[in-house]
Design an enzyme around this catalytic site. Structure first.
Site, PDB file in Angstrom:
ATOM      1  N   ASP A  36       0.819  -1.213   0.000  1.00 60.95           N
ATOM      2  CA  ASP A  36       0.000   0.000   0.000  1.00 60.95           C
ATOM      3  C   ASP A  36       0.849   1.258   0.000  1.00 60.95           C
ATOM      4  OD1 ASP A  36      -2.313  -1.370   0.110  1.00 60.95           O
ATOM      5  OD2 ASP A  36      -2.663  -1.081   2.255  1.00 60.95           O
ATOM      6  N   LYS A  58      -3.593   3.727  -3.171  1.00 61.34           N
ATOM      7  CA  LYS A  58      -4.480   4.663  -3.852  1.00 61.34           C
ATOM      8  C   LYS A  58      -3.985   6.045  -3.532  1.00 61.34           C
ATOM      9  CE  LYS A  58      -8.331   1.525  -3.105  1.00 61.34           C
ATOM     10  NZ  LYS A  58      -7.855   0.706  -1.985  1.00 61.34           N
ATOM     11  N   MET A 173      -8.873   8.650   8.708  1.00 57.29           N
ATOM     12  CA  MET A 173      -9.390   9.151   7.422  1.00 57.29           C
ATOM     13  C   MET A 173     -10.447  10.233   7.637  1.00 57.29           C
ATOM     14  SD  MET A 173      -9.812   5.465   5.523  1.00 57.29           S
ATOM     15  CE  MET A 173     -10.547   4.605   6.901  1.00 57.29           C
TER      16      MET A 173
HETATM   17  N1  SAH Z   1      -4.524  -0.071   8.708  1.00 60.18           N
HETATM   18  C1  SAH Z   1      -4.089   1.257   9.030  1.00 60.18           C
HETATM   19  C2  SAH Z   1      -5.138   2.295   8.721  1.00 60.18           C
HETATM   20  C3  SAH Z   1      -5.513   2.383   7.264  1.00 60.18           C
HETATM   21  S1  SAH Z   1      -6.701   3.627   6.935  1.00 60.18           S
HETATM   22  C4  SAH Z   1      -3.657   1.296  10.494  1.00 60.18           C
HETATM   23  O1  SAH Z   1      -3.926   0.347  11.239  1.00 60.18           O
HETATM   24  O2  SAH Z   1      -3.054   2.269  10.902  1.00 60.18           O
HETATM   25  C5  SAH Z   1      -5.676   4.995   6.536  1.00 60.18           C
HETATM   26  C6  SAH Z   1      -5.737   6.037   7.610  1.00 60.18           C
HETATM   27  O3  SAH Z   1      -4.948   5.651   8.709  1.00 60.18           O
HETATM   28  C7  SAH Z   1      -5.168   7.392   7.227  1.00 60.18           C
HETATM   29  O4  SAH Z   1      -6.088   8.162   6.491  1.00 60.18           O
HETATM   30  C8  SAH Z   1      -4.903   8.000   8.575  1.00 60.18           C
HETATM   31  O5  SAH Z   1      -6.081   8.443   9.172  1.00 60.18           O
HETATM   32  C9  SAH Z   1      -4.416   6.787   9.346  1.00 60.18           C
HETATM   33  N2  SAH Z   1      -2.938   6.696   9.336  1.00 60.18           N
HETATM   34  C10 SAH Z   1      -2.197   5.729   8.776  1.00 60.18           C
HETATM   35  N3  SAH Z   1      -0.887   5.950   9.002  1.00 60.18           N
HETATM   36  C11 SAH Z   1      -0.801   7.084   9.721  1.00 60.18           C
HETATM   37  C12 SAH Z   1       0.269   7.826  10.276  1.00 60.18           C
HETATM   38  N4  SAH Z   1       1.535   7.448  10.131  1.00 60.18           N
HETATM   39  N5  SAH Z   1      -0.020   8.941  10.976  1.00 60.18           N
HETATM   40  C13 SAH Z   1      -1.303   9.349  11.136  1.00 60.18           C
HETATM   41  N6  SAH Z   1      -2.350   8.690  10.623  1.00 60.18           N
HETATM   42  C14 SAH Z   1      -2.115   7.560   9.931  1.00 60.18           C
END
Ligand code: SAH
Length: 493
Positions: A36, A58, A173
């Site tokens: 991803d 994406k 998100m």
């Molecule tokens: N599976 C991932 C989340 C995927 S959805 C997890 O467990 O973290 C994607 C969302 O995750 C982003 O839009 C944001 O809101 C959050 N996100 C992912 N990585 C991040 C990071 N390093 N810092 C802040 N938000 C993050």
């Protein structure tokens, strides 16, 4: 044919050391890695050289691979008997669609494992100094998607239950709908003074935070121009950040270095840069490949039949030389040439394999031949041997994983500084650009060039790469001072 194996691996939120050991092991075994956008691309450097990489992130406004296509890719490769890693940001089950992807495999009777990861809501909070639970301030937490599922694009959430039932709420998100989120929470009973913290790119050195209250945060975030990926933490526990912040307030926070080599000699420097808050990615961007028989056969025959002086240039070249000789059916005892060592390190390796050699400096050279790995990279010259012929025993190439990782690190701005510590770093880097057809100008435009030591800086200048920062020796205090000096100058001007 037996079907393969699929590992769903949580890559963690960004900091490359926040992947699990189990996840890392699966990655190292993978024949195919489907990844991803939100994984740290540097993780890709530690996989098999010939692994196939499929990017399915994406990007905003641009869908590269649809969900059905991703699932089809996993299935196709697993059916061919491959080990597939589906690498996902954070934890695969937290808004990561692992349920759908695994369900399809279950239907097709393909083996899989799911390896959890540290989710952004836990990691980015802690890296900003907020413990998600606290005996006094937070007895419950919820993770909630802020991604719309109603017709008007806003999230479909039971706001009343959420506002009244949970003390700390983490939205993923949610940036696009921040205004709706805060308004709904206030409308449904959360006090407008409730503290809110937004964390962007959590756990990377470039992590940014904005704090406020339910009433003020939406405007503040807009002004600070915070975009995804970011989480929104709602709850008074975020006030603890003031006391507990430990990560993003260090002197090199926001700085990220790529060193295009991995040498033991840099260990202290790297540890110290990290300790001061920088992201440091050290990696040999080049991979060695053996020469094809036809590339070296003529020269090896010459070595065997004519009286020459072979100067072995590195301990490694001793072994590549003996290997090449043996593979060509030639016998070391029958070669007519004499063997010389460039230095004592080479001499002692030769001794270990029963070859006594003289040092090149003690010998008058007449028909020398330099023997080494990729001589362009090694950048070794021997006094008095300007007219020497060269026997190149290994060549450099670039693995797909390394060019992919490099380009994504730069494009996603995970690296803002290229750090060169030796002449070899520079020649390796130039070779990498050449082999990947990359534009030197484009790379130089994207990053700061930081150089340690005269040797490296001269070679950069010879190649029209302007050095933005320079220090004489690998000393972190000096490096930090250099940054501060520039900051002061910028303020004054
Ligand atoms: N599976 C991932 C989340 C995927 S959805 C997890 O467990 O973290 C994607 C969302 O995750 C982003 O839009 C944001 O809101 C959050 N996100 C992912 N990585 C991040 C990071 N390093 N810092 C802040 N938000 C993050």
């Amino acid at each position: 044919m037996s079907s393969g194996m699929v590992y769903f691996v949580g890559a963690g939120p960004g900091d490359v050391d926040l992947i699990t050991i189990k996840g890392k092991r699966a990655l190292q075994q993978a024949d195919v890695v489907i990844f991803d956008r939100l994984i740290n691309p540097f993780l890709l450097t530690d996989i098999k050289d010939d692994a196939k990489l499929i990017y399915c992130g994406k990007q905003p406004c641009k869908h590269t691979l649809r969900q059905e296509d991703i699932q089809r890719e996993i299935l196709i490769h697993a059916r061919k008997g491959k080990t597939v890693v589906r690498l996902k940001g954070g934890d695969p089950a937290v808004f990561g669609r692992v349920g759908e992807e695994a369900e399809l495999l279950a239907e097709h009777q393909i083996d899989y494992e799911i390896i959890p990861g540290i989710t952004a809501g836990i990691a980015a909070t802690m890296y900003s100094g907020v413990p998600i639970t606290h005996r006094k301030h937070s007895k419950s937490f919820a993770v909630v998607t802020g991604h719309g599922s109603r017709d008007d694009g806003t999230p479909n959430i039971n706001w009343n239950h959420l506002a009244k039932g949970v003390e700390t709420i983490v939205f993923y998100m949610g940036i696009k709908h921040l205004k709706t989120i805060t308004t709904e929470l206030m409308k449904n009973g959360k006090a407008k003074e409730t503290a809110v913290l937004v964390v962007q790119w959590g756990t990377y050195s470039k992590q940014r935070t904005v704090d406020g209250s339910l009433a003020t945060i939406a405007n503040k975030v807009e002004q600070a121009n915070i975009t995804n990926p970011a989480i929104i933490i709602v709850g008074d526990v975020v006030k603890l950040r003031e006391k507990l912040a430990w990560f993003d307030n260090r002197v090199l926070s926001g700085k990220s270095f790529l060193i295009p080599s991995k040498e033991d000699t840099n260990k202290e420097l790297v540890t110290s840069l990290k300790k001061h808050g920088a992201d440091v990615f050290e990696h040999n961007l080049l991979t060695e490949r053996d020469p094809l028989p036809e590339e070296i056969f003529e020269q090896l025959k010459l070595v065997s039949s004519k009286r020459q002086q072979l100067i072995l240039l590195s301990p490694r070249s001793v072994f590549t030389f003996l290997k090449a000789l043996g593979e060509q059916g030639l016998d070391l005892r029958k070669i007519h040439s004499s063997i010389l060592s460039k230095d004592e390190a080479v001499q002692s390796v030769l001794q270990m394999v029963g070859i006594q050699s003289r040092l090149v400096d003690d010998v008058l050279l007449h028909q020398p031949m330099l023997v080494g790995g990729d001589l362009e990279i090694e950048n070794v010259r021997v006094d008095g041997a300007q007219t020497a012929k060269e026997l190149i025993l290994s060549f450099s190439k670039v693995a797909q994983k390394d060019s992919e990782a490099f380009n994504r690190l730069l494009d996603e701005q995970h690296v803002n500084t290229l750090l060169f510590t030796t002449r070899k770093d520079v020649s390796q880097f130039l070779k990498f650009l050449e082999l990947t057809n990359s534009s030197k100008e484009k790379v130089v435009e994207q990053v700061t060039i930081f150089c340690i030591g005269k040797e490296a800086s001269l070679l950069l200048e010879e190649n029209n790469i302007p050095v933005d920062r320079y220090i004489e020796t690998a000393n972190v205090t000096e490096l930090i001072e250099d940054y501060q000096e520039v900051a002061v100058l910028a303020k004054e001007s």
